[in-house]
Design a protein around this motif. Structure first.
Motif, mmCIF file in Angstrom:
data_model
loop_
_atom_site.group_PDB
_atom_site.id
_atom_site.type_symbol
_atom_site.label_atom_id
_atom_site.label_comp_id
_atom_site.label_asym_id
_atom_site.label_seq_id
_atom_site.Cartn_x
_atom_site.Cartn_y
_atom_site.Cartn_z
ATOM 1 N N ARG A 2 1.015 -1.114 -0.093
ATOM 2 C CA ARG A 2 0.095 -0.042 0.061
ATOM 3 C C ARG A 2 0.948 1.244 -0.094
ATOM 4 N N ALA A 3 0.852 1.984 -1.119
ATOM 5 C CA ALA A 3 1.502 3.209 -1.228
ATOM 6 C C ALA A 3 0.712 4.479 -0.696
ATOM 7 N N VAL A 4 1.206 5.089 0.087
ATOM 8 C CA VAL A 4 0.340 6.213 0.787
ATOM 9 C C VAL A 4 1.104 7.582 0.430
ATOM 10 N N LEU A 5 0.303 8.463 -0.180
ATOM 11 C CA LEU A 5 0.761 9.635 -0.372
ATOM 12 C C LEU A 5 -0.099 10.446 0.291
ATOM 13 N N ALA A 6 0.073 11.116 1.466
ATOM 14 C CA ALA A 6 -1.003 11.955 2.042
ATOM 15 C C ALA A 6 -0.501 13.460 1.744
ATOM 16 N N TRP A 7 -1.856 14.284 1.498
ATOM 17 C CA TRP A 7 -1.585 15.511 1.178
ATOM 18 C C TRP A 7 -2.569 16.455 1.968
ATOM 19 N N GLU A 15 -2.955 2.070 -4.397
ATOM 20 C CA GLU A 15 -2.537 3.579 -4.137
ATOM 21 C C GLU A 15 -3.496 3.945 -3.356
ATOM 22 N N ASP A 16 -2.737 4.869 -2.229
ATOM 23 C CA ASP A 16 -3.733 5.541 -1.394
ATOM 24 C C ASP A 16 -3.342 7.013 -1.148
#
Length: 280
Positions: free
Chosen positions: A175-180, A224-225
């Protein structure tokens, strides 16, 4: 070679189990290290003062118990043990120079004294070339997922590569997490902001990074997260159903500007699963 630091605590036992499992998956030797912290004993004493034999006996007992645990969990493992003196963080940092991975417990006693971000974790994670895995003293079921925190800098690429490797070794989903978070001006009524466009941009950023890093691991399933949330909160939430959380040590943007900054400290303090800190 994987190195694991032990001190006889429950957290150290969890670290030994984790390290033994990873050594077996990687087919590499495991070295169990106990560092007798001499800083407390030598205060006010001559530099050539000798530790009492009882201290060394305790260290050898801790090593025997750790080795027995590995033999029980991974009978075919190649194991060495090492008893050393000094400041635990400094000794482990020096030993980790040629290691594949360094594993420590999150709530140690004695040689690995203090809280999670005490002398060992804070002075080792991100300061050595190899990944540092911090393991909590908590038994958790296997979820079959590895979580990695991404950001908008190339410094996160080693963490992503390590996460891909771990996912493949475990047969797990990545699980690839790109928070924004929205810029401040986005909340102004006169400044229109297309949230769908922002989300699409973040997902595309994840896709670009994953595509570049995943060539050698085509069999790993990637989720994708891109949540709109504080990065630490997003990663801690994702880690609830994860077997491992991977973060970079010197990322910018979503994963924070400095080693053990707000994001790194947040996940190391609050993530319940093991956390791997990978130096850029």
């Amino acid at each position: 070679m994987i190195i694991v630091g032990v001190d006889g605590s429950v957290a150290a036992r969890a670290a030994v189990e984790w390290a033994a499992g990873d050594a077996a998956r990687r087919h590499v030797p495991l070295q169990i290290v106990h560092v007798t912290d001499t800083s407390w004993y030598l205060v006010g004493k001559r530099p050539d003062a000798v530790l009492p034999d009882s201290v060394h006996k305790e260290g050898r007992r801790v090593l025997r118990e750790a080795e027995a645990l590995v033999r029980e969990r991974q009978p075919s493992a190649e194991i060495t043990t090492r008893e050393m003196e000094g400041t635990p963080a400094e000794v482990l940092r020096e030993l980790a120079g040629d290691a594949t991975e360094l594993v420590v417990g999150s709530r140690g006693l004695g040689g690995l004294s203090g809280a999670l971000l005490g002398s060992v974790s804070a002075h080792v994670a991100g300061h050595v070339r190899c990944p540092v895995v911090v393991v909590r003293a908590e038994h958790r079921p296997v979820h079959g997922e590895v979580v990695v925190g991404l950001d908008d800098s190339p410094e996160c690429e080693p963490a992503l590569a390590y996460a891909f490797e771990q996912a493949q070794l475990r047969g797990a989903t990545l699980r690839a997490v790109l928070a924004w978070q929205l810029p401040v001006h986005a909340y102004a009524p006169e400044a229109p902001y297309d949230l769908d466009e922002v989300r699409a941009t973040q997902h595309q950023a994840i896709r670009d990074r994953v595509k570049a890093a995943g060539h050698d691991h085509p069999q790993v399933t990637v989720v994708e997260d891109a949540p709109c949330a504080h990065p630490a909160d997003a990663l801690i939430t994702a880690a609830e159903q994860a077997d491992l959380l991977v973060v970079g040590s010197h990322g910018r943007g979503a994963v924070g500007a400095a080693l053990l900054g707000s994001v790194s400290r947040g996940v190391l303090h609050h993530a319940r699963c093991p956390v791997a800190v990978v130096r850029a």
